[in-house]
Design a protein around this motif. Structure first.
Motif, PDB file in Angstrom:
ATOM      1  N   UNK A 233      37.869  40.868  30.486  1.00  8.48           N
ATOM      2  CA  UNK A 233      38.990  41.585  31.103  1.00  8.48           C
ATOM      3  C   UNK A 233      39.322  41.081  32.501  1.00  8.48           C
ATOM      4  N   UNK A 234      38.480  40.211  33.048  1.00  5.14           N
ATOM      5  CA  UNK A 234      38.685  39.724  34.418  1.00  5.14           C
ATOM      6  C   UNK A 234      39.620  38.516  34.412  1.00  5.14           C
ATOM      7  N   UNK A 235      40.556  38.472  35.378  1.00  2.27           N
ATOM      8  CA  UNK A 235      41.470  37.325  35.460  1.00  2.27           C
ATOM      9  C   UNK A 235      40.860  36.176  36.253  1.00  2.27           C
ATOM     10  N   UNK A 236      39.583  36.347  36.668  1.00  2.05           N
ATOM     11  CA  UNK A 236      38.809  35.332  37.375  1.00  2.05           C
ATOM     12  C   UNK A 236      39.414  34.943  38.719  1.00  2.05           C
ATOM     13  N   UNK A 237      40.256  35.797  39.227  1.00  2.75           N
ATOM     14  CA  UNK A 237      40.787  35.611  40.575  1.00  2.75           C
ATOM     15  C   UNK A 237      39.837  36.310  41.540  1.00  2.75           C
ATOM     16  N   UNK A 238      39.278  35.547  42.483  1.00  2.00           N
ATOM     17  CA  UNK A 238      38.257  36.105  43.369  1.00  2.00           C
ATOM     18  C   UNK A 238      38.745  37.309  44.159  1.00  2.00           C
ATOM     19  N   UNK A 239      40.052  37.365  44.411  1.00  2.00           N
ATOM     20  CA  UNK A 239      40.582  38.477  45.197  1.00  2.00           C
ATOM     21  C   UNK A 239      40.568  39.791  44.413  1.00  2.00           C
ATOM     22  N   UNK A 240      40.630  39.683  43.083  1.00  2.00           N
ATOM     23  CA  UNK A 240      40.699  40.892  42.259  1.00  2.00           C
ATOM     24  C   UNK A 240      39.507  41.037  41.312  1.00  2.00           C
ATOM     25  N   UNK A 241      38.543  40.146  41.405  1.00  4.02           N
ATOM     26  CA  UNK A 241      37.391  40.185  40.505  1.00  4.02           C
ATOM     27  C   UNK A 241      36.526  41.408  40.804  1.00  4.02           C
ATOM     28  N   UNK A 242      36.252  42.194  39.779  1.00  5.90           N
ATOM     29  CA  UNK A 242      35.403  43.380  39.909  1.00  5.90           C
ATOM     30  C   UNK A 242      34.103  43.218  39.119  1.00  5.90           C
ATOM     31  N   UNK A 243      33.834  42.012  38.666  1.00  8.17           N
ATOM     32  CA  UNK A 243      32.619  41.786  37.877  1.00  8.17           C
ATOM     33  C   UNK A 243      31.337  42.173  38.620  1.00  8.17           C
ATOM     34  N   UNK A 244      31.217  41.897  39.934  1.00  5.69           N
ATOM     35  CA  UNK A 244      29.994  42.281  40.635  1.00  5.69           C
ATOM     36  C   UNK A 244      29.761  43.789  40.673  1.00  5.69           C
ATOM     37  N   UNK A 245      30.833  44.572  40.470  1.00  3.88           N
ATOM     38  CA  UNK A 245      30.692  46.019  40.506  1.00  3.88           C
ATOM     39  C   UNK A 245      30.339  46.600  39.141  1.00  3.88           C
ATOM     40  N   UNK A 246      30.423  45.789  38.115  1.00  2.00           N
ATOM     41  CA  UNK A 246      30.172  46.266  36.758  1.00  2.00           C
ATOM     42  C   UNK A 246      28.677  46.251  36.444  1.00  2.00           C
ATOM     43  N   UNK A 247      28.258  47.184  35.594  1.00  2.00           N
ATOM     44  CA  UNK A 247      26.866  47.188  35.139  1.00  2.00           C
ATOM     45  C   UNK A 247      26.615  46.098  34.103  1.00  2.00           C
ATOM     46  N   UNK A 248      27.661  45.571  33.504  1.00  2.00           N
ATOM     47  CA  UNK A 248      27.525  44.507  32.498  1.00  2.00           C
ATOM     48  C   UNK A 248      27.547  43.140  33.196  1.00  2.00           C
ATOM     49  N   UNK A 249      26.559  42.314  32.900  1.00  3.25           N
ATOM     50  CA  UNK A 249      26.464  40.972  33.469  1.00  3.25           C
ATOM     51  C   UNK A 249      26.594  39.956  32.336  1.00  3.25           C
TER      52      UNK A 249
END
Length: 308
Positions: A233-249
């Motif tokens: 679901x991430x657009x891989x844009x560092x400005x909008x990336x929320x992956x570090x906040x997710x519990x899923x890695x």
């Protein structure tokens, strides 16, 4: 051949040197030369076996391969012997100065750095380390790093390895292993134990990691190299990336083609223990790679068709 009288006179000339000058000479000698000097007489043997002379040689040749576990095993080995080490291998210059059973031999205390170096150099001591293995499997290119007991062969400048048994099979052996395929274990976790991951909260897309992997529950863990990826679901844009906040890695293994069941997996950073099944294997603990040398070592074993 020099007479015994001539040899005694040469020994006396060396021992007449001031202590500081003699130490400077000894510090310039390679290990084989230092060993030869130690075989001249008891006075030089005591001086040449000093730890301050051998620590540098141990660090230069073995420092990148000998970990804490190996040194601990050596200490246990020494304490069980509690005596003198025979330092008279054929490849280390002329025989020593102590007559034993008709042969001249040289002995030093087993707990010295000199004894430690020679035990490694001559292959008399097997030590724990890890070996990079590369092979083509049915699922694609396989690269892993497995625990083994290593023994050095100074004639070929390579290693022999004894791997732990895989399930019910016998222990495997391998010879002729070059230096670039071996490393010191980066953690003290035994191969059958789950490594405690202490980096899960810090993992971010692009991070380089190693993760334990084994084919089934009877096998010991090996280590795979991977990178942390983005969620779908991430657009891989560092400005909008929320992956570090997710519990899923998300973990990606570029040794397999994208879309393969082996290419990637997702784990829960809050409660990760072991994940997997008997079809695709079991994934264990993770360690984040901070050292560029570790990362480049993994990559140098990968084929050129794997792109980063």
């Amino acid at each position: 051949m020099k007479s015994e009288q001539e040899q005694t006179r040469e020994e006396a000339l060396v021992l007449d040197l001031p202590g500081l000058a003699l130490d400077c000479i000894l510090e310039c000698l390679p290990p084989s030369g230092l060993f030869s000097m130690a075989c001249v007489c008891s006075s030089l043997r005591e001086r040449c076996s000093g730890d301050f002379l051998w620590e540098r040689h141990v660090k230069q040749k073995w420092g990148g391969l000998i970990g804490r576990t190996a040194h601990r095993e050596w200490e246990m080995h020494v304490s069980s012997r509690k005596g003198l080490s025979d330092l008279s291998p054929a490849s280390w210059g002329r025989p020593g100065s102590v007559l034993h059973n008709g042969e001249r031999k040289s002995y030093v205390p087993s707990d010295t750095m000199m004894s430690w170096y020679v035990a490694l150099e001559t292959g008399k001591f097997w030590f724990p380390a890890q070996v990079y293995n590369r092979e083509n499997g049915h699922a694609g290119f396989m690269l892993s790093c497995y625990d083994a007991q290593l023994c050095y062969d100074s004639k070929t400048d390579t290693f022999q390895a004894r791997y732990p048994p895989l399930g019910r099979s016998e222990a495997a052996t391998e010879s002729g292993i070059p230096w670039d395929r071996v490393r010191a274990p980066p953690v003290n976790t035994p191969p059958h134990d789950l490594h405690v991951s202490d980096c899960l909260q810090d993992l971010r897309p692009g991070d380089n990691i190693e993760i334990q992997w084994k084919l089934n529950q009877e096998f010991p863990y090996g280590w795979w190299y991977g990178v942390i990826g983005h969620q779908e679901s991430c657009d891989q844009n560092s400005s909008f990336c929320r992956c570090p906040e997710s519990d899923a890695v998300v973990l990606e293994f570029n040794q397999f083609p994208q879309g393969s069941e082996w290419w990637g997996m997702t784990l829960d950073r809050r409660n990760h223990r072991e994940a997997g099944n008997n079809t695709y294997g079991f994934y264990g603990g993770i360690r984040k790679l901070q050292n560029e040398k570790e990362i480049s070592t993994w990559k140098q074993h990968w084929p050129s068709e794997v792109f980063w």
